[in-house]
Design an enzyme around this catalytic site. Sequence first.
Site, PDB file in Angstrom:
ATOM      1  N   LYS A   9      45.710  46.098  45.021  1.00 29.26           N
ATOM      2  CA  LYS A   9      44.631  46.485  44.099  1.00 29.26           C
ATOM      3  C   LYS A   9      44.774  46.346  42.733  1.00 29.26           C
ATOM      4  O   LYS A   9      45.919  46.135  42.086  1.00 29.26           O
ATOM      5  CB  LYS A   9      44.387  47.994  44.440  1.00 29.26           C
ATOM      6  CG  LYS A   9      43.430  48.527  43.652  1.00 29.26           C
ATOM      7  CD  LYS A   9      43.300  50.246  43.903  1.00 29.26           C
ATOM      8  CE  LYS A   9      42.337  50.897  43.177  1.00 29.26           C
ATOM      9  NZ  LYS A   9      42.568  50.931  41.742  1.00 29.26           N
ATOM     10  N   LYS A  40      42.791  36.386  33.968  1.00 25.77           N
ATOM     11  CA  LYS A  40      43.159  36.999  32.877  1.00 25.77           C
ATOM     12  C   LYS A  40      44.460  36.358  32.091  1.00 25.77           C
ATOM     13  O   LYS A  40      44.861  36.742  30.884  1.00 25.77           O
ATOM     14  CB  LYS A  40      43.384  38.413  33.048  1.00 25.77           C
ATOM     15  CG  LYS A  40      41.811  39.209  33.480  1.00 25.77           C
ATOM     16  CD  LYS A  40      42.017  40.595  33.366  1.00 25.77           C
ATOM     17  CE  LYS A  40      43.226  41.218  34.320  1.00 25.77           C
ATOM     18  NZ  LYS A  40      43.166  41.126  35.774  1.00 25.77           N
TER      19      LYS A  40
END
Lengths: 281, 448
Positions: A9, A40
Amino acid sequence: MKQIAIYGKGGIGKSTIASNLSAALNEMGQTVMQVGCDPKRDSTRILAGGRFIPAVLEEHREKLRVGKDEYAIDLDRIVYRSPGGIYLVEAGGPEPGVGCAGRGVLTALQILKDLDAFETYGIDVAIYDVLGDVVCGGFSMPIREGFAREIYLVCSGGFMSIYAANNIARAVQRLGLRGDTGLAGIVCNSNGDEALERAVIPAFAQRLGTAFVQFVPRSPVIQAGEMEGRAVVEYAPDSREAEIFRNLARAILANDTRVIPTPIAELAELETMYREHLVKK
Amino acid sequence: MEHGRSRRKTPEPEKCRDPYLRCAFHGAAQTALGVAGSALLAHSPQGCEYLVNNAFAWQACDYMEVITLCTKLCVDEIVHGGEELLERTILEAKDLPISALFVLSACGPEIVGDDIVAVCETLQPELKFRLIPIECAGFRGSQYDGIDIALDAMLKHLVNRSGEKIPNSVCLIAPHANANPTWIADLDWVKGVLAQMGIRVVATLTHRTPLAELEHAASAEASLLLSHDAGQKAADHLSAAHGIEQVCGGIPLPIGMTNTERWLTALGERFDAQKTAESMVVEGERMAMATCRRKWPMARFFYRTPAAIVADATVGIPLVRFVTEDMEMTPDLVALYTSQRSVRDLLERELDDLDLAPTVVYGTDVYRTRQALAETKPKVVFGSTIERHASEGLGVSHVVEVVKMMRQFRMIDREYFGYTGILDLFECVQNEWTMAWRSREKRYEARW
């Protein structure tokens, strides 16, 4: 070469686990490459002294703009060697709002493969740190295309992290049928509720048909190392936490088992399993 | 390595889920290529260009006059987006002698978020021709959905709002949304009828339509929809935005005696041309019957034969009455490619009116068609080459190929609409009846 992928997660601590694992493997004499598979591009920040390194897709985009293709990319411009000697790569992604990041990650991995990055640097262990969740087919491509062989799930005692891990297990189950890829184990990155985690995570691992590999406690030492831009085995080599990551590295090196998991199909069943352990605690 | 679950079963091989219709990108290309003096740019991988080529043939375009372009997207444009490549390709086309460039986006660029509308708006000031973006990714639906998408884009980008209404005028909508492979003849027949009634065609959406026609489409007094499968949204838009009344709505298209008579009568009443309509009906019926008397079609051998109709709604719904009344067969199965509410309503009205209760399949695919054929056991199928194969081994004696024949060359367009159309359909039936007797199986069984 051992090829492992870390899934879990978002925000669960995959990059922390991956970076500390890389550092522990490196300390053991393994030649390690950590590949951040998240647009990212913050996977390798700890190992790069707290800095962001250039991304493969950034370089790819620049080459395209001058009419060249991926074969014009120089390995030296996309593979960064950390002060400790770990090879670091960030796949990066397209500009926000356009293109397909999932396909981009695969393109970045393909570029590494086409440029013989693993052979060039003599890599023993490649660690793919994949972004938060298998949000679409694109992000399962490292598994589908056979870049990642052993999948490790990272989760904590939070229900949603187990829910996400179960979903990822479903993707592994689906994609594992294609070839020699499977689930190798679960790593618990504690959120502080150790009693619950030590009960529920092994039970969840058993339910998936895989191993519970390592418990990583919530620790200020790990967080302090992150803030310093250093892995725990470098920042506090004699600490209990450093030994935990060394144990994890040894377990992963020794492991040769991977399974096609048996995820929980119904949310209600997952909730029941979680509640049972919540009550026991 | 352990396996937690066995492999999924592969589908049974006889289950062929092949769709009859191509994707929305194809329908949009069919529509854009109907605008004369324009070019089409497919913002797509080069495989989708095949659909453009197919649409090119469907509109009977001339390669000396019509230009098609393609951005030929590859993995780099999927990763980083293809807007830059689209911009470059449009600018490379800036000196083409065209009035409009239709930019069509396929699945890939729409999935990765290419904004073709923004690119077109940005580049429009630099160009002498009009840029019309059509967001018609194949996943948006069938080719009929693509026709609706393209018509919507054209009407919103190109039609002028101002302009006086021209008395006794119509705008023809979606003549190409028709599974008759020679649909251009249907359109010609309609234009001929309108000319005889003194009705002017302001614009045809679309077939060899100059851009100026499209721009002045709002000056039509009425719209005439030539498809039951697509174009209703365009008719509704013309009505709501420009006050253009739809005529002959809710009536099956003019295939067969009764349908033609009803359609011509409704048209004549709307445009105060009842006498012309009446004389066309009288003369048409006389011609059709006189021809049948002289030519002796074998239709009489099919009296009360159980039949199936597998087609789009445009041809399929009118065929129900043609098969029942003109051929005097019994339709036991009606399988239509499309399934929208207007199609269901129209077919159900027709079946009620004819007092028929056949098996009906909406939105059929090849597998469902075969299943329905196996259940209903018709002797004659009105359909396409596909049903010739799909009915293999089911005891179907004749497959009358009336729609969308594959790999058959048609040099001359022949209509199904109107009275000559009835004869053309009789001819299809007659030839199928004759050819069945020449089958290889029967020839070898015969005593020489």
